[in-house]
Design a protein around this motif. Structure first.
Motif, short mmCIF file in Angstrom:
data_model
loop_
_atom_site.label_atom_id
_atom_site.label_comp_id
_atom_site.label_asym_id
_atom_site.label_seq_id
_atom_site.Cartn_x
_atom_site.Cartn_y
_atom_site.Cartn_z
N GLU A 316 0.83 -1.18 0.00
CA GLU A 316 0.00 0.00 0.00
C GLU A 316 0.88 1.24 0.00
N LEU A 317 0.59 2.18 -0.87
CA LEU A 317 1.44 3.36 -1.02
C LEU A 317 0.67 4.63 -0.77
N ASP A 318 1.36 5.57 -0.11
CA ASP A 318 0.80 6.91 -0.01
C ASP A 318 1.36 7.65 -1.23
N LEU A 319 0.52 7.78 -2.28
CA LEU A 319 1.01 8.34 -3.54
C LEU A 319 1.48 9.79 -3.40
N ASP A 320 0.85 10.51 -2.51
CA ASP A 320 1.23 11.90 -2.29
C ASP A 320 2.71 11.97 -1.87
N GLN A 321 3.03 11.16 -0.87
CA GLN A 321 4.38 11.08 -0.35
C GLN A 321 5.35 10.52 -1.42
N PHE A 322 4.84 9.52 -2.14
CA PHE A 322 5.62 8.85 -3.18
C PHE A 322 6.13 9.86 -4.22
N PHE A 323 5.22 10.71 -4.76
CA PHE A 323 5.63 11.67 -5.77
C PHE A 323 6.47 12.79 -5.17
N LYS A 324 6.19 13.13 -3.91
CA LYS A 324 6.95 14.18 -3.23
C LYS A 324 8.44 13.79 -3.20
N PRO A 350 -5.94 8.56 -4.41
CA PRO A 350 -6.63 7.45 -3.74
C PRO A 350 -5.59 6.50 -3.15
N LYS A 351 -6.06 5.50 -2.41
CA LYS A 351 -5.16 4.47 -1.89
C LYS A 351 -4.65 3.66 -3.08
N ALA A 352 -3.38 3.27 -3.00
CA ALA A 352 -2.83 2.52 -4.14
C ALA A 352 -2.03 1.33 -3.67
N VAL A 353 -2.10 0.28 -4.43
CA VAL A 353 -1.26 -0.88 -4.13
C VAL A 353 -0.32 -1.07 -5.33
N TYR A 358 10.02 -0.54 -7.74
CA TYR A 358 10.00 -0.55 -9.20
C TYR A 358 9.28 0.67 -9.78
N THR A 359 8.16 1.06 -9.14
CA THR A 359 7.41 2.19 -9.68
C THR A 359 8.21 3.48 -9.49
N HIS A 360 8.82 3.59 -8.31
CA HIS A 360 9.67 4.75 -8.01
C HIS A 360 10.80 4.85 -9.03
N MET A 361 11.45 3.72 -9.22
CA MET A 361 12.58 3.68 -10.14
C MET A 361 12.15 4.09 -11.56
N PRO A 462 -2.45 -0.20 -13.37
CA PRO A 462 -3.65 -0.43 -12.56
C PRO A 462 -3.28 -0.35 -11.09
N LEU A 463 -4.14 0.29 -10.29
CA LEU A 463 -3.76 0.54 -8.88
C LEU A 463 -4.15 -0.58 -7.92
N LYS A 464 -5.18 -1.29 -8.26
CA LYS A 464 -5.73 -2.17 -7.24
C LYS A 464 -5.17 -3.57 -7.24
N LYS A 465 -4.57 -3.89 -8.34
CA LYS A 465 -4.11 -5.27 -8.50
C LYS A 465 -3.19 -5.68 -7.36
N VAL A 466 -3.48 -6.78 -6.73
CA VAL A 466 -2.58 -7.28 -5.68
C VAL A 466 -1.88 -8.50 -6.23
N PHE A 467 -0.56 -8.45 -6.21
CA PHE A 467 0.22 -9.56 -6.76
C PHE A 467 0.74 -10.44 -5.64
N ARG A 468 0.86 -11.71 -5.97
CA ARG A 468 1.50 -12.61 -5.02
C ARG A 468 3.00 -12.52 -5.26
N LYS A 469 3.79 -12.62 -4.19
CA LYS A 469 5.23 -12.48 -4.30
C LYS A 469 5.83 -13.51 -5.25
N GLU A 470 5.24 -14.71 -5.23
CA GLU A 470 5.86 -15.77 -6.02
C GLU A 470 5.43 -15.74 -7.49
N ASP A 471 4.68 -14.67 -7.87
CA ASP A 471 4.31 -14.57 -9.28
C ASP A 471 5.55 -14.63 -10.14
#
Ligand code: ADP
Length: 476
Positions: A316-324, A350-353, A358-361, A462-471
């Motif tokens: 879960e990410l705080d996008l506001d903080q993320f872009f800041k 909104p809330k994001a997952v 990777y997204t930051h990078m 897409p923001l809501k998609k929740v991935f399993r680690k072992e994907d």
């Protein structure tokens, strides 16, 4: 048989007074019939040769492995030309031995050979031996014989040879070298139940005309196979290189973070008070280790993508903080180059997952590329929109752009466009990893660019998609 000229009072007119062919009039009917018969045979042979050549051509286009090609060629040549036995023997890579690539036998020959427990498939003929086949290779010229014993002496027991000759009535054996531009690839032998003298000149011509076609087809097939093997080896080497790169990067990661940690402690004064010069020097060392650490994690990502081991870690990410955080790094860089930096963010996120790293990078890489490839005084527009739980980012610059003919390679591993290679520093890892990172989260990344005018990169996630680690993720 010489023809007898026909005696005729009228010269070139027949009984009905119609003018006819002089040539026909001067030939006796029997001779004419014989001539026509010969011409017919000649035509038939030519037709057969042409259709055989066409078939050989088609096979050479369709069939790719040398074994398959040789098998089809020897079968077709034997059946179409009524031979008893056709074989293609090729020289080994070191040119020391002749070994069979394909053998085609009539039922009769097959039965006789099996009765005699004689298997030609296992032949191994050292080039050093002085036998019929190797003489053809050494001389680079065909050899024809009516003596079966001469051909197989030293390879098959003489009693068995005699039996084959008797039972299968093999009278002639023709052996041709298979040559392409003076390079001998092997030989083809043809055994038939007629003596060589009985063959018409057209049949002889016909045989000679397809030998070169066969040699070329086999050369093409073996080159193709070598290329395929080389490609597979290259792919394997590339994977090994990525594996090695991953191991090295992994080994470097720990000492680098220990250096970073120690530098941070020094900076905080945990190891005693520092002078202004000492602080400045540690600050520059921190910058260097930061870059080194980014490079190491980028290399690790590259090797993970290549080996299909990239894993996303959605959180879960705080996008506001993320872009800041990202803009805190990019804004001073843009300012330094006097680039006008326009930022348009949604008022509320909104809330994001998402996978944070990777997204930051990815976003940071697109923005820092925009700064890097835009000259002083240019402009960058960064826009983020969110609609239907999809985040959409665009980074538009007025920079040097990407040459049109290189645009399809820009997401490739370590690819750098020719207009930046010698002028701007970089390693070509960023976009490759970004594409892997975005696609691993089921998003899209693309761009449009005009050289000399500017580039816009787009990212959709897409923001809501929740991935399993072992994907297990796709290879990029
Ligand atoms: P790097 O920037 O380290 O070379 P990247 O993988 O980030 O590696 O980018 C690959 C290449 O794509 C760059 O070398 C450059 O040729 C081109 N490129 C990326 N972003 C831009 C941009 N904004 N403007 C022009 N070229 C770009």
């Amino acid at each position: 048989m010489p023809s007898t000229p026909k005696q005729s009072g009228t010269g070139n007119e027949n009984e009905k007074g119609v003018k006819s062919n002089d040539f026909l009039q001067t030939i006796a009917p029997e001779a004419l019939a014989e001539n026509l018969y010969k011409k017919n045979i000649e035509l038939l042979t030519r037709n057969k040769t042409l259709s055989l050549l066409r078939e050989l051509y088609e096979i050479s286009i369709l069939t790719l492995s040398p074994e398959e090609l040789a098998e089809r060629i020897s079968n077709i040549v034997r059946i179409e030309l009524g031979f008893e036995l056709v074989g293609i023997l090729m020289l080994t890579r070191d040119s020391s031995t002749l070994i069979p690539l394909a053998l085609s036998q009539s039922e009769k020959v097959k039965n006789t050979l099996s009765k005699l427990s004689c298997s030609l498939e296992e032949l191994k003929i050292p080039l050093s031996s002085e036998i019929f086949f190797t003489q053809v290779i050494h001389a680079g010229k065909e050899k024809i014989t009516n003596n079966l014993d001469e051909v197989w002496k030293g390879l098959i027991n003489p009693k068995k040879i005699q039996k084959i000759a008797e039972e299968d009535h093999i009278k002639t054996t023709l052996v041709f070298p298979l040559k392409v531009e003076n390079k001998i690839l092997g030989i083809i032998f043809l055994a038939l139940n007629r003596s060589y003298e009985e063959l018409s000149s057209f049949e002889k011509e016909s045989v000679a005309s397809f030998i070169n076609v066969i040699a070329l087809a086999l050369e093409k097939a073996s080159l193709y196979q070598e290329l395929k093997i080389a490609n597979e080896q290259l792919r394997e080497l590339d994977l090994q290189k990525d594996e090695l790169l991953g191991i090295i990067a992994h080994q470097l990661a720990t000492p680098i973070s220990s250096v970073r940690w120690n530098l941070e402690m020094m900076m905080d004064g945990d190891m005693g008070k520092l002078s202004k010069e000492q602080k400045e020097s540690i600050k520059s060392l921190q910058g260097i280790t930061e870059n080194l650490s980014d490079l190491v994690s980028m290399i690790l990502d590259v090797s993970r993508i290549q080996l299909g081991r990239m894993k996303v870690d959605p959180q879960e990410l705080d996008l506001d903080q993320f872009f800041k955080e990202i803009l805190e790094v990019i804004t001073p860089k843009a300012k330094e180059k006097k680039i006008k930096f326009n930022i348009e963010l949604p008022k509320k996120f909104p809330k994001a997952v998402l996978d944070k790293r990777y997204t930051h990078m990815t976003i940071e890489n697109l923005l820092s590329n925009a700064v890097k490839y835009t000259p002083q005084g240019g402009m960058i527009d960064f826009e983020v929109k969110i609609k239907d739980r999809v985040i959409f980012c665009s980074v538009k610059d007025t920079g040097i752009g990407i040459p049109k003919q290189e645009q399809d390679k820009i997401f490739g591993k370590m690819y750098r466009a020719t207009n930046v290679r010698n002028t701007v520093d970089g390693n070509g890892f960023g976009l490759y990893v970004a594409k892997g990172a975005i696609e691993a989260q089921e998003g899209k990344i693309w761009f449009k660019s005009i050289e000399g005018k500017g580039t816009t990169f787009f990212v959709e996630l897409p923001l809501k998609k929740v991935f399993r680690k072992e994907d297990k993720l796709n290879k990029a």
